[in-house]
Design a protein around this motif. Structure first.
Motif, PDB file in Angstrom:
ATOM      1  N   PRO A  36       5.092  -9.384  -4.489  1.00 55.96           N
ATOM      2  CA  PRO A  36       5.266  -8.550  -5.673  1.00 55.96           C
ATOM      3  C   PRO A  36       4.762  -9.202  -6.960  1.00 55.96           C
ATOM      4  N   ASN A  57       2.792  -4.601  -4.004  1.00 54.06           N
ATOM      5  CA  ASN A  57       2.308  -3.824  -5.135  1.00 54.06           C
ATOM      6  C   ASN A  57       2.743  -2.370  -4.960  1.00 54.06           C
ATOM      7  N   PRO A  58       3.414  -1.755  -5.956  1.00 49.09           N
ATOM      8  CA  PRO A  58       3.869  -0.371  -5.804  1.00 49.09           C
ATOM      9  C   PRO A  58       2.736   0.614  -5.549  1.00 49.09           C
ATOM     10  N   TRP A  61       1.987   1.406  -1.829  1.00 45.87           N
ATOM     11  CA  TRP A  61       2.806   2.434  -1.183  1.00 45.87           C
ATOM     12  C   TRP A  61       2.321   3.827  -1.554  1.00 45.87           C
ATOM     13  N   CYS A  62       1.826   4.008  -2.767  1.00 42.77           N
ATOM     14  CA  CYS A  62       1.232   5.293  -3.155  1.00 42.77           C
ATOM     15  C   CYS A  62      -0.012   5.570  -2.315  1.00 42.77           C
TER      16      CYS A  62
END
Length: 84
Positions: A36, A57-58, A61-62
């Motif tokens: 992260p 990394n967010p 997931w997108c």
């Protein structure tokens, strides 16, 4: 590693940065990479020409959600066109 910066008000601010290839290889677990603190979305694996996503990394997931949605939509449209 991420940087911790102390401001004039003595507050600790956690700064994310992009990791170097050597740092990525030390944290890579097989094909998986989850850090992260690393801002990179895609990181190069030690095998030539191979890349993997940083699941810490967010936005990764997108991207995974968008790919899954595209696959489900393509399967639905294919079944609809075939009349099944």
């Amino acid at each position: 590693m991420a940087y911790d910066i102390i401001t004039a008000e003595n507050e600790v601010v956690h700064i994310k940065r992009k990791y170097s290839q050597e740092e990525v290889e030390t944290r890579m677990r097989g094909r998986r990479y989850c850090n992260p603190d690393d801002k990179n979305l895609f990181v190069r694996r030690s095998i030539w020409g191979a890349w993997t996503m940083n699941m810490g990394n967010p936005w990764a997931w997108c991207a995974v959600g968008a790919i899954a949605l595209a696959v489900c939509l393509a399967a639905y449209l294919l079944l609809w066109v075939l009349g099944v």
